[in-house]
Write a protein that holds these residues in place. Structure first.
Motif, PDB file in Angstrom:
ATOM      1  N   VAL A   9     114.893  51.555  58.273  1.00  0.00           N
ATOM      2  CA  VAL A   9     113.798  50.656  58.595  1.00  0.00           C
ATOM      3  C   VAL A   9     112.467  51.351  58.348  1.00  0.00           C
ATOM      4  CG1 VAL A   9     113.691  51.234  61.049  1.00  0.00           C
ATOM      5  CG2 VAL A   9     112.978  48.974  60.289  1.00  0.00           C
ATOM      6  N   THR A  10     112.485  52.686  58.376  1.00  0.00           N
ATOM      7  CA  THR A  10     111.285  53.442  58.008  1.00  0.00           C
ATOM      8  C   THR A  10     111.686  54.763  57.393  1.00  0.00           C
ATOM      9  OG1 THR A  10     109.144  54.286  58.791  1.00  0.00           O
ATOM     10  CG2 THR A  10     110.999  54.575  60.262  1.00  0.00           C
ATOM     11  N   ARG A  33     116.991  54.435  60.916  1.00  0.00           N
ATOM     12  CA  ARG A  33     117.788  53.336  60.382  1.00  0.00           C
ATOM     13  C   ARG A  33     117.775  52.155  61.342  1.00  0.00           C
ATOM     14  NH1 ARG A  33     120.524  55.356  56.088  1.00  0.00           N
ATOM     15  NH2 ARG A  33     122.078  53.702  56.025  1.00  0.00           N
ATOM     16  N   ARG A  34     118.056  50.967  60.809  1.00  0.00           N
ATOM     17  CA  ARG A  34     118.118  49.766  61.645  1.00  0.00           C
ATOM     18  C   ARG A  34     119.204  49.947  62.710  1.00  0.00           C
ATOM     19  NH1 ARG A  34     115.238  45.753  59.087  1.00  0.00           N
ATOM     20  NH2 ARG A  34     114.763  46.222  56.908  1.00  0.00           N
ATOM     21  N   GLU A  69     110.141  48.927  56.489  1.00  0.00           N
ATOM     22  CA  GLU A  69     110.733  47.667  56.057  1.00  0.00           C
ATOM     23  C   GLU A  69     110.701  46.673  57.209  1.00  0.00           C
ATOM     24  OE1 GLU A  69     111.784  47.003  53.000  1.00  0.00           O
ATOM     25  OE2 GLU A  69     111.380  49.034  52.262  1.00  0.00           O
ATOM     26  N   GLY A  70     110.077  45.521  56.989  1.00  0.00           N
ATOM     27  CA  GLY A  70     110.067  44.491  58.017  1.00  0.00           C
ATOM     28  C   GLY A  70     108.900  44.626  58.978  1.00  0.00           C
ATOM     29  N   ASP A 143     111.689  44.710  63.406  1.00  0.00           N
ATOM     30  CA  ASP A 143     112.705  45.559  62.806  1.00  0.00           C
ATOM     31  C   ASP A 143     112.570  46.990  63.303  1.00  0.00           C
ATOM     32  OD1 ASP A 143     113.894  43.667  60.661  1.00  0.00           O
ATOM     33  OD2 ASP A 143     111.733  43.488  60.372  1.00  0.00           O
ATOM     34  N   LEU A 144     111.332  47.370  63.657  1.00  0.00           N
ATOM     35  CA  LEU A 144     111.047  48.688  64.197  1.00  0.00           C
ATOM     36  C   LEU A 144     110.225  48.521  65.461  1.00  0.00           C
ATOM     37  CD1 LEU A 144     111.064  51.799  63.945  1.00  0.00           C
ATOM     38  CD2 LEU A 144     108.958  51.599  62.591  1.00  0.00           C
ATOM     39  N   PRO A 175     116.916  46.472  66.936  1.00  0.00           N
ATOM     40  CA  PRO A 175     115.850  47.051  66.110  1.00  0.00           C
ATOM     41  C   PRO A 175     116.054  48.556  66.004  1.00  0.00           C
ATOM     42  CG  PRO A 175     115.052  46.823  68.346  1.00  0.00           C
ATOM     43  CD  PRO A 175     116.448  46.230  68.333  1.00  0.00           C
ATOM     44  N   GLY A 176     115.449  49.180  65.006  1.00  0.00           N
ATOM     45  CA  GLY A 176     115.278  50.620  65.081  1.00  0.00           C
ATOM     46  C   GLY A 176     114.221  50.910  66.134  1.00  0.00           C
TER      47      GLY A 176
END
Length: 240
Positions: A9-10, A33-34, A69-70, A143-144, A175-176
């Protein structure tokens, strides 16, 4: 409960941040990660909150590569509720969905504040205010999720309750998470991975493969605690 992960996710590569002649972040590499719960430890002034602000998009003065991401949401140490708006309006603030009021009500119900939507922020207890802050973050379905020491001002019993709530919400939404904290025991009780930030870099990265709910006296946690304190430059004599 085993953590089911998907893609990052990042991802951060060589992240730097300087304030005048002072280098706070000096080539940080990090991937979350997610569905992964990561805790970040470090001494005061080590750059933990600076890294979190960079991930949140609140600091444009960094160098290196940073990709998220997201969507991203943040809950800070102070709940930062707008005092002249009721709790539900705080949760819905800036929310871009067809029915923000309904989304806010649902989020407040998730954190146990279904009956507090019409309350004013100043009437909430510290734990209730942090619940509202979490609702405001989670209503965006991030997502994060970035948590900047959100439990540090709570009393011990309230902190335990909010810890359980965060784990429940994380298990439900996956979420991450990056939790910035000073508390080694808190990091070990909550996270899948624990990092130490020192001298502007990630100097320690440990996985925590102990099933939840966790107990502080678990042998693996005791061994990880000792390793983390050493990484933080703390001797056993300095700890309670």
């Amino acid at each position: 409960m085993a953590t089911r992960l998907s893609g990052p996710v990042t991802r951060v590569e060589g992240l730097t941040r300087r304030f005048g002649d002072r280098t706070v972040l000096d080539g940080v590499d990090l991937e979350i990660r997610r569905g992964e719960f990561v805790a970040l430890l470090g001494r005061s002034g080590s750059g933990k909150s600076t890294l979190l602000r960079a991930l949140a998009g609140l600091d444009s003065g960094t160098g290196g590569r940073l990709a998220v991401e997201g969507t991203v949401a943040v809950a800070f140490q102070e709940p930062r509720l707008v005092p002249w708006k009721r709790v539900a309006a705080n949760v819905a603030l800036g929310l871009d969905v067809p029915d923000p009021a309904a989304a806010a009500r649902a989020a407040l119900a998730e954190v146990g504040l279904a009956d507090h939507g019409r309350a004013w922020p100043l009437t909430l207890s510290g734990g209730e205010a942090q619940r509202a802050s979490l609702a405001r973050a989670l209503v965006r379905r991030p997502d994060l999720l970035l948590l900047d020491e959100p439990f540090s001002a709570l009393d011990a019993l309230t902190r335990i309750t909010i810890h359980r709530l965060v784990l429940e919400l994380w298990a439900r939404h996956r979420p991450g998470i990056l939790l910035v904290t000073h508390d080694v025991d808190e990091a070990l009780l909550l996270a899948d991975r624990v990092l130490v930030l020192a001298d502007g870099r990630i100097t320690h990265d440990s996985r925590v493969d102990v099933a939840r709910p966790r107990h502080r006296d678990h042998p693996e946690l005791l061994a990880l605690r000792a390793a983390l304190l050493t990484a933080l430059g703390v001797t056993p004599e300095e700890t309670p």
